[in-house]
Design a protein around this motif. Structure first.
Motif, mmCIF file in Angstrom:
data_model
loop_
_atom_site.group_PDB
_atom_site.id
_atom_site.type_symbol
_atom_site.label_atom_id
_atom_site.label_comp_id
_atom_site.label_asym_id
_atom_site.label_seq_id
_atom_site.Cartn_x
_atom_site.Cartn_y
_atom_site.Cartn_z
ATOM 1 N N CYS A 10 0.831 -1.216 0.000
ATOM 2 C CA CYS A 10 0.000 0.000 0.000
ATOM 3 C C CYS A 10 0.859 1.257 0.000
ATOM 4 C CB CYS A 10 -0.946 -0.004 1.194
ATOM 5 S SG CYS A 10 -2.261 -1.222 1.050
ATOM 6 N N SER A 11 1.926 1.269 0.775
ATOM 7 C CA SER A 11 2.780 2.466 0.817
ATOM 8 C C SER A 11 3.508 2.657 -0.507
ATOM 9 C CB SER A 11 3.781 2.380 1.973
ATOM 10 O OG SER A 11 4.771 1.410 1.707
ATOM 11 N N HIS A 12 3.816 1.565 -1.171
ATOM 12 C CA HIS A 12 4.488 1.652 -2.479
ATOM 13 C C HIS A 12 3.571 2.273 -3.533
ATOM 14 C CE1 HIS A 12 7.246 0.584 -5.694
ATOM 15 N NE2 HIS A 12 6.251 -0.004 -6.327
ATOM 16 N N PRO A 37 3.571 2.453 -10.508
ATOM 17 C CA PRO A 37 4.582 3.339 -11.093
ATOM 18 C C PRO A 37 5.332 2.695 -12.256
ATOM 19 C CG PRO A 37 4.771 3.282 -8.702
ATOM 20 C CD PRO A 37 3.776 2.237 -9.087
ATOM 21 N N GLN A 38 5.577 3.483 -13.294
ATOM 22 C CA GLN A 38 6.338 3.023 -14.457
ATOM 23 C C GLN A 38 7.703 2.537 -14.004
ATOM 24 O OE1 GLN A 38 5.086 3.019 -17.575
ATOM 25 N NE2 GLN A 38 6.912 2.148 -18.476
ATOM 26 N N GLY A 39 8.130 1.408 -14.528
ATOM 27 C CA GLY A 39 9.442 0.881 -14.192
ATOM 28 C C GLY A 39 9.475 0.067 -12.908
ATOM 29 N N SER A 40 8.360 -0.038 -12.232
ATOM 30 C CA SER A 40 8.316 -0.799 -10.984
ATOM 31 C C SER A 40 8.461 -2.294 -11.267
ATOM 32 C CB SER A 40 6.983 -0.545 -10.276
ATOM 33 O OG SER A 40 6.801 -1.447 -9.222
ATOM 34 N N VAL A 41 9.233 -2.985 -10.436
ATOM 35 C CA VAL A 41 9.363 -4.436 -10.596
ATOM 36 C C VAL A 41 8.052 -5.142 -10.278
ATOM 37 C CG1 VAL A 41 11.837 -4.471 -10.144
ATOM 38 C CG2 VAL A 41 10.253 -4.742 -8.247
ATOM 39 N N LEU A 42 7.166 -4.471 -9.557
ATOM 40 C CA LEU A 42 5.868 -5.067 -9.233
ATOM 41 C C LEU A 42 4.887 -4.995 -10.392
ATOM 42 C CD1 LEU A 42 5.187 -3.742 -5.626
ATOM 43 C CD2 LEU A 42 5.721 -6.071 -6.326
ATOM 44 N N ARG A 43 5.112 -4.088 -11.330
ATOM 45 C CA ARG A 43 4.148 -3.850 -12.406
ATOM 46 C C ARG A 43 3.733 -5.137 -13.124
ATOM 47 N NH1 ARG A 43 3.724 1.414 -14.939
ATOM 48 N NH2 ARG A 43 1.974 1.265 -16.333
ATOM 49 N N PRO A 44 4.662 -5.938 -13.664
ATOM 50 C CA PRO A 44 4.222 -7.136 -14.388
ATOM 51 C C PRO A 44 3.532 -8.167 -13.498
ATOM 52 C CG PRO A 44 6.629 -6.919 -14.458
ATOM 53 C CD PRO A 44 6.094 -5.731 -13.741
#
Length: 114
Positions: A10-12, A37-44
């Motif tokens: 949540c904070s991320h 956020p763009q480029g976040s490792v969590l995105r995919p």
């Protein structure tokens, strides 16, 4: 997910702000209430988790599929004797997939859909 893991996630994702920069000009910042956020490792990982119900929806029609990143391919083997039935099933499946995307605030690129 609960406890520290949920708090960290949540904070991320909270309080994301974005702006556009063109040359030496920048827009004012705008708070973003959704997305990763763009480029976040969590995105995919988060995207894959978000769209995972699509596989169950497609399979419920007996239609095969492949998914990679934001690309989903549907396929269906047909016998000559049942083409109308199979095409009807395929059309209902693609219709429901399109509806799922709309209901979940995702946009299908019509130029890349056939």
């Amino acid at each position: 997910m609960t406890g520290k893991s949920l708090d960290w996630l949540c904070s991320h994702l909270a309080d994301q702000r974005h702006y556009v920069k063109l040359g030496c000009h920048s827009s004012s910042t705008v708070k973003d209430s959704s997305g990763v956020p763009q480029g976040s490792v969590l995105r995919p990982i988060l995207f894959a988790a978000y769209i995972s119900p699509i596989g169950e929806l497609i399979s419920s029609y007996g239609v095969g599929h492949h998914q990679y990143a934001d690309d989903t391919q549907l396929f269906l083997a047909m016998r000559a004797s049942s083409i109308r039935t199979e095409l009807s099933k395929f059309e209902m499946c693609t219709h429901d997939v399109k509806c799922w995307f709309v209901e979940n605030d995702l946009i299908l690129n019509a130029d890349k859909s056939e």
